[in-house]
Design a protein around this motif. Structure first.
Motif, PDB file in Angstrom:
ATOM      1  N   MET A   1      36.856  24.068 -23.265  1.00 30.10           N
ATOM      2  CA  MET A   1      38.154  23.410 -22.981  1.00 30.10           C
ATOM      3  C   MET A   1      38.516  23.540 -21.518  1.00 30.10           C
ATOM      4  N   LYS A   2      38.357  24.758 -20.975  1.00 32.87           N
ATOM      5  CA  LYS A   2      38.651  24.964 -19.557  1.00 32.87           C
ATOM      6  C   LYS A   2      37.727  24.114 -18.691  1.00 32.87           C
ATOM      7  N   ARG A   3      36.489  24.015 -19.134  1.00 31.40           N
ATOM      8  CA  ARG A   3      35.550  23.197 -18.349  1.00 31.40           C
ATOM      9  C   ARG A   3      35.973  21.741 -18.336  1.00 31.40           C
ATOM     10  N   PHE A   4      36.483  21.255 -19.473  1.00 31.40           N
ATOM     11  CA  PHE A   4      36.942  19.861 -19.547  1.00 31.40           C
ATOM     12  C   PHE A   4      38.125  19.639 -18.620  1.00 31.40           C
ATOM     13  N   ILE A   5      39.054  20.618 -18.602  1.00 35.49           N
ATOM     14  CA  ILE A   5      40.238  20.486 -17.731  1.00 35.49           C
ATOM     15  C   ILE A   5      39.812  20.500 -16.268  1.00 35.49           C
ATOM     16  N   SER A   6      38.870  21.346 -15.946  1.00 34.72           N
ATOM     17  CA  SER A   6      38.402  21.407 -14.547  1.00 34.72           C
ATOM     18  C   SER A   6      37.772  20.084 -14.112  1.00 34.72           C
ATOM     19  N   ILE A   7      36.958  19.547 -15.002  1.00 35.86           N
ATOM     20  CA  ILE A   7      36.327  18.258 -14.655  1.00 35.86           C
ATOM     21  C   ILE A   7      37.374  17.170 -14.498  1.00 35.86           C
ATOM     22  N   THR A   8      38.388  17.191 -15.386  1.00 30.55           N
ATOM     23  CA  THR A   8      39.456  16.178 -15.304  1.00 30.55           C
ATOM     24  C   THR A   8      40.220  16.290 -13.994  1.00 30.55           C
TER      25      THR A   8
END
Length: 439
Positions: A1-8
Motif C-alpha cells: 500500500m505504501k509503495r502504491f502511494i509513493s508511486i502515485t
C-alpha cells in the motif's frame, strides 16, 4: 500500500512538473508573439528641405566651343630659306613685331640696283624739265624722262614689297604657339609657321533649338563653365551675346549663336569645350526642390513628403504586463497546482523571474525623458509631382506640392509610402564632404 502511494505521489509530481514546463513555454511563446506584434521598426533617418517660394533665374543651356576673337595660323607669302626665327613658344608679341626672317640677299641687291636706276631717271627728268623751260627741249623728251622716272620709282616700290615679304610680322598683339619650322628649312608660299592667338577676349559659338530662338537677344548675359568644373553649376566666366544667325539650319533645326567673354586670367583656351548658359529675366515665387529629391519611375515623377503620423499610426498601445500576457490555459494549471505548491515551486520561480524582468523593462521605459515620448511620430507620404525647368542642381515643381511641405532630399531608394522616419538635417547631401567640413 505504501509503495502504491509513493508511486502515485511521484507520478503526480511528474505530471505537475510537466504541466509547469508546458505552461511556461506557452507563456513565453505568447509573450514573444505579442512583443513582435506590437514592436515598431526603428525610424529611418532622412534629410529634408522645407518647400518655400524662391527667385528663379531661367536660362537656355547649350554646349559650345571657345575660339579667340583674333586668332590665325601665320603663313609665308613667298618662298625662301629660313634665316632667323625671332620668337619662342608661348611668347607674347606686340603688333607688327618681326617673327621670321627669310634669306633676302637677292632681293636686297635688286632693290639697290632699282634705287640707283631711279636716282638716274630722276636726274634725267630734272634735266629735261630745265631744257624745256629754256625752250631748247622737246615735249617728247620730257615725256620720256617722266615715264622713265615713274617706272623706276614703281620698280623700287615693287622690290621693297618683295623684300618685305621675306619677313613674317604679327598682324596683332597676342601669344604665339610652337614653331612649325626650323632654321635653314625651305618654305614654299602658304607654309604654316606658327599660330597667333589673342587670349584677352574669347568668343564662344554654340547652337540652340529653333523653339528657343525667341528667347534670345543681342546683349543678353551668357555664362560659361569649363567641363569638369562642377557641372553643377560653377560658371565663372560671364559675357554677352554678340551675334545670332538670322537663318535656321534646315537639316538640324538649330540656330547658331556667338558670344564674347573676357579672359583676363587666360583660363579659356581656343578650341576648348564649354557649357553655355544664357540667362533670362528672373522670376519670383517659384517652388523648387533639389534634384536629388525627385525620383522618376515608369508611373511618373514623385517625391516623399514627411507628415505627422495619424493617431492610429503614431504608436501601438504600450506592452501589457507579464501577468496580463499569461495565456488563459495557464491559469487552470496554476489553480490546480495550489495544493501542491511545494511540488510546483520550480515552475512558479521561473514565472516570477519572468515577471521581474518585464517589470524592470517597464520601469526603464517609464524612465525615458518626457520630451522624447511627446515627440510626434513622422511618416512618409508619396506624392506624384509635375517637374518643370532645371537649373543649378534645382528643379522647378509645377504641381503636386505646396509651400511648407517637408520633402525628403536623399535616400529615396530605401523608402516607401507610410514608412516611419526621423529627420536629421545636420548633413546636407547636396554639398560635398569637403564643403561641409569647411563650414
Amino acid at each position: 500500500m505504501k509503495r502504491f502511494i509513493s508511486i502515485t505521489v511521484i507520478l503526480l509530481l511528474l505530471a505537475l512538473v510537466c504541466v509547469g514546463v508546458v505552461g511556461f513555454n506557452l507563456f513565453r511563446d505568447g509573450a514573444i508573439k505579442q512583443y513582435f506584434a506590437t514592436m515598431k521598426p526603428p525610424a529611418t533617418t532622412v534629410s529634408t528641405v522645407v518647400v518655400k517660394p524662391s527667385d528663379w533665374t531661367p536660362g537656355v543651356e547649350a554646349i559650345g566651343t571657345v575660339r579667340a576673337v583674333r586668332g590665325v595660323d601665320l603663313t609665308v607669302e613667298t618662298s625662301g630659306i629660313v634665316k632667323d626665327i625671332l620668337f619662342h613658344a608661348n611668347q607674347k608679341v606686340p603688333v607688327d613685331s618681326v617673327l621670321l626672317q627669310l634669306d633676302d640677299a637677292v632681293e636686297r641687291a635688286d632693290l639697290a640696283a632699282a634705287k640707283a636706276q631711279s636716282v638716274s631717271d630722276e636726274t634725267a627728268l630734272e634735266r629735261a624739265v630745265e631744257l624745256q623751260r629754256r625752250g631748247v627741249g622737246t615735249d617728247a623728251t620730257l615725256d620720256t624722262a617722266q615715264a622713265a622716272a615713274s617706272a623706276s620709282a614703281a620698280q623700287v616700290n615693287k622690290l621693297q614689297a618683295v623684300l618685305d615679304q621675306k619677313q613674317l610680322t604679327a598682324p596683332f598683339a597676342g601669344t604665339v604657339g610652337i614653331p612649325k619650322i626650323d632654321l635653314g628649312q625651305y618654305l614654299s608660299p602658304g607654309s604654316a609657321v606658327v599660330t597667333l592667338q589673342d587670349l584677352d577676349t574669347m568668343r564662344v559659338d554654340f547652337t540652340v533649338p529653333e523653339q528657343q530662338l525667341p528667347l534670345l537677344k543681342i546683349g543678353q548675359t551668357v555664362r560659361l563653365g569649363i567641363g569638369g568644373s562642377g557641372g553643377g553649376g560653377d560658371m565663372p566666366f560671364a559675357g554677352a551675346i554678340r551675334g545670332i544667325d538670322p537663318k535656321i539650319d534646315a537639316s538640324s533645326r538649330l540656330v547658331s549663336v556667338r558670344g564674347e567673354v573676357a579672359n583676363p586670367d587666360g583660363k579659356l583656351t581656343p578650341g576648348q569645350f564649354v557649357q553655355v548658359r544664357v540667362e533670362l529675366p528672373q522670376e519670383k515665387n517659384i517652388l523648387s526642390l533639389p534634384q536629388t529629391a525627385l525620383t522618376s519611375s515608369l508611373y511618373g515623377d514623385f517625391v516623399f513628403v514627411v507628415v505627422p503620423a495619424k493617431p492610429a499610426e503614431a504608436g501601438a498601445a504600450p506592452p501589457a504586463k507579464a501577468e496580463d500576457q499569461k495565456p488563459a490555459a495557464d491559469k487552470p494549471a496554476d489553480d490546480a497546482a495550489k495544493p501542491q505548491a511545494e511540488a510546483a515551486k520550480p515552475a512558479a520561480d521561473a514565472t516570477k523571474s519572468t515577471d521581474k524582468a518585464a517589470d524592470k523593462a517597464a520601469a526603464a521605459d517609464a524612465g525615458k525623458p518626457a520630451a522624447e515620448e511627446e515627440k510626434p511620430a513622422l511618416v512618409l507620404s508619396q506624392v506624384f509631382v509635375k517637374p518643370g525647368r532645371r537649373n543649378d542642381g534645382m528643379v522647378e515643381i509645377v504641381e503636386g506640392i505646396k509651400t511648407g511641405d517637408e520633402v525628403v532630399t536623399a535616400g529615396q531608394n530605401r523608402l516607401f509610402n507610410g514608412m516611419s522616419v526621423a529627420v536629421d538635417n545636420t548633413i546636407d547631401p547636396s554639398k560635398s564632404a569637403n564643403q561641409q567640413a569647411q563650414q
